[in-house]
Write an enzyme that holds these catalytic residues in place. Structure first.
Site, PDB file in Angstrom:
ATOM      1  N   ARG A  81       0.650  -1.063   0.246  1.00  0.00           N
ATOM      2  CA  ARG A  81      -0.228   0.047  -0.019  1.00  0.00           C
ATOM      3  C   ARG A  81       1.044   1.613  -0.346  1.00  0.00           C
ATOM      4  O   ARG A  81       0.665   2.358  -0.538  1.00  0.00           O
ATOM      5  CB  ARG A  81      -0.989  -0.087   1.433  1.00  0.00           C
ATOM      6  CG  ARG A  81      -1.975   0.814   1.227  1.00  0.00           C
ATOM      7  CD  ARG A  81      -3.693   0.535   2.227  1.00  0.00           C
ATOM      8  NE  ARG A  81      -2.942   0.880   3.312  1.00  0.00           N
ATOM      9  CZ  ARG A  81      -3.739   0.637   4.908  1.00  0.00           C
ATOM     10  NH1 ARG A  81      -4.632   0.167   3.887  1.00  0.00           N
ATOM     11  NH2 ARG A  81      -3.209   0.542   5.831  1.00  0.00           N
ATOM     12  N   LYS A 184      -2.799   6.422   1.154  1.00  0.00           N
ATOM     13  CA  LYS A 184      -2.494   6.917   2.643  1.00  0.00           C
ATOM     14  C   LYS A 184      -1.507   8.020   2.731  1.00  0.00           C
ATOM     15  O   LYS A 184      -0.489   8.218   3.207  1.00  0.00           O
ATOM     16  CB  LYS A 184      -2.079   5.673   3.379  1.00  0.00           C
ATOM     17  CG  LYS A 184      -2.393   6.040   4.572  1.00  0.00           C
ATOM     18  CD  LYS A 184      -2.493   4.460   5.399  1.00  0.00           C
ATOM     19  CE  LYS A 184      -2.796   4.453   7.590  1.00  0.00           C
ATOM     20  NZ  LYS A 184      -4.296   4.707   7.098  1.00  0.00           N
ATOM     21  N   GLU A 220     -16.452   6.810   3.078  1.00  0.00           N
ATOM     22  CA  GLU A 220     -15.080   6.390   3.556  1.00  0.00           C
ATOM     23  C   GLU A 220     -15.889   6.774   5.306  1.00  0.00           C
ATOM     24  O   GLU A 220     -16.722   8.087   5.491  1.00  0.00           O
ATOM     25  CB  GLU A 220     -13.858   7.333   3.308  1.00  0.00           C
ATOM     26  CG  GLU A 220     -12.878   7.757   4.071  1.00  0.00           C
ATOM     27  CD  GLU A 220     -11.767   5.542   4.593  1.00  0.00           C
ATOM     28  OE1 GLU A 220     -12.780   4.786   5.216  1.00  0.00           O
ATOM     29  OE2 GLU A 220     -11.365   5.644   3.527  1.00  0.00           O
TER      30      GLU A 220
HETATM   31  C1  LIG Z   1      -5.649   3.370   7.276  1.00  0.00           C
HETATM   32  C2  LIG Z   1      -7.022   4.324   6.799  1.00  0.00           C
HETATM   33  C3  LIG Z   1      -7.940   2.861   7.120  1.00  0.00           C
HETATM   34  C4  LIG Z   1      -7.825   1.497   7.596  1.00  0.00           C
HETATM   35  O1  LIG Z   1      -6.312   0.955   7.037  1.00  0.00           O
HETATM   36  P1  LIG Z   1      -6.417  -0.010   7.665  1.00  0.00           P
HETATM   37  O2  LIG Z   1      -4.936  -1.015   6.616  1.00  0.00           O
HETATM   38  O3  LIG Z   1      -7.375  -1.219   8.116  1.00  0.00           O
HETATM   39  O4  LIG Z   1      -4.964   0.161   9.101  1.00  0.00           O
HETATM   40  C5  LIG Z   1      -9.277   3.642   6.729  1.00  0.00           C
HETATM   41  N1  LIG Z   1      -9.712   4.634   6.460  1.00  0.00           N
HETATM   42  C6  LIG Z   1      -8.362   5.489   5.897  1.00  0.00           C
HETATM   43  C7  LIG Z   1      -9.001   6.733   5.437  1.00  0.00           C
HETATM   44  C8  LIG Z   1      -7.595   5.129   6.784  1.00  0.00           C
HETATM   45  O5  LIG Z   1      -6.332   6.327   6.554  1.00  0.00           O
END
Ligand SMILES: *Cc1c(COP(=O)(O)O)cnc(C)c1O
Length: 341
Positions: A81, A184, A220
């Site tokens: 990711r 992210k 989200e």
């Molecule tokens: C990090 C994040 C998540 C959760 O991802 P995980 O891999 O389950 O920790 C969900 N939504 C957003 C916007 C994020 O930044």
């Protein structure tokens, strides 16, 4: 020996540890891993991370098991990711082996900070990648810093695994369908702060966003993914502006392996009234059960928990996933890896 820390009352926050691990990419070449005991980074004032948002991060956890073994959870998924995030904002892509080495090294160097088994706490690992080289014109940096620090964290909500109330926001968007919502990067978080603040003003834990284009579908869920349960089906939104949560992937696969149906598809707002359970999922909390969703602008409230307790399916999935992470339940999925410390 573990440090003398009040593990049971540890908040979900930053606690200084002894070391962090760093690696620079200069002109397309990754250098050697460096170990630092400083909490600070020396960065050029014109660094692209500070001006143009070239910044991405990850979050994953390691757990001390009953057997005294330390397990890191699905680091490969976080590495992949982060590579995607780097691609999305034109940063140097971190190499899988550097990502792994840096995470494992940071855990090993700070092993005294790994919370003991049974404390409910874990070691949170925060890899970050930033454009550290200067640019005044808008273009990608030619130098990048990859850094991994760790910090012991308590459960995300001190009240424990209890339903929260969410605000459905119609005033703010976090990300556009063809924007950066699916990677992210820090900018998405900056863009979500006003909605979060508004949610807090309404006495809610966080905001649920609608799809930015049509304003019809659940997108989200604060800094987490949304899921819902009905008719023995695990349902989670399909969207170009959602960050693919690794926790969500796990719950999806777990639900499937439990004989449930699974669906990744658009979730229209009207469908909220039909769900039996709802939740937010992410590494920090695993699952935050949603007891209520308030759509204040439409004067609607959707209730999923009448007695203040999480639903049975959310509870089962939560316990399974946490059990695999800590090593209490055999990991038949190959999600955990032992870290030799
Ligand atoms: C990090 C994040 C998540 C959760 O991802 P995980 O891999 O389950 O920790 C969900 N939504 C957003 C916007 C994020 O930044």
């Amino acid at each position: 020996m573990a440090k003398n820390i009040d593990w049971k009352n540890l908040p979900f926050g930053y606690l200084k540890t002894d070391y962090n691990v760093r690696c620079y990419n200069r002109n397309g070449q990754w250098g050697e891993l460096e170990i630092s005991s400083s909490e600070y980074i020396d960065i050029h004032m014109a660094a692209t991370a500070l001006h143009y948002g070239q910044e991405a991060f990850e979050g994953l956890k390691a757990f001390m098991g009953k057997d005294g073994k330390v397990r890191i959870f699905r680091w490969e998924e976080n590495a992949k990711r982060m590579i995607n995030s780097a691609k999305g904002i034109m940063m140097a892509e971190i190499a899988m082996d550097i990502f792994k080495k840096a995470c494992f090294k940071a855990i090993e160097l700070n092993k005294e900070y790994i919370p003991p088994y049974g404390s409910g706490a874990s070691l949170y690992i925060r890899p970050m990648l930033v454009g550290s080289g200067p640019q005044v014109g808008v273009r990608p940096a030619t130098e990048y810093l990859f850094l991994v620090f760790v910090t012991p964290v308590g459960p995300y909500f001190k009240e424990g695994f209890k339903p929260v109330t969410m605000l459905l926001t119609r005033e703010f968007d976090r990300a556009a369908p063809l924007g950066t919502g699916n990677i992210k990067v820090g900018g998405n978080y900056a863009a979500s702060l006003r909605a979060q603040e508004k949610a807090h003003e309404h006495g809610c834990a966080n905001a649920i966003f609608l799809d930015a284009k049509e304003k019809k579908y659940i997108d989200e869920c604060g800094p987490a993914n949304f899921f819902a349960i009905k008719n023995n089906t695990y349902i989670t939104p399909e969207s170009k502006s959602i960050l693919p949560s690794i926790t969500n992937m796990c719950l999806f696969d777990l639900a499937k392996s439990e004989g449930m149906k699974v669906e990744r598809r658009n979730i229209p707002v009207e469908e909220l009234s039909t769900f039996e359970e709802a939740g937010a999922c992410g590494t920090a909390a695993v699952i935050s059960p949603i007891g209520k969703i308030v759509d204040s602008m439409m004067g609607q409230t959707y209730v999923y928990s009448k007695d203040g307790n999480p639903g049975p399916i959310s509870t089962k999935l939560y316990e399974k996933l946490l059990g695999i992470q800590t090593g209490d339940i055999p990991d038949t999925f190959g999600w955990t890896e032992i870290v030799e410390i």
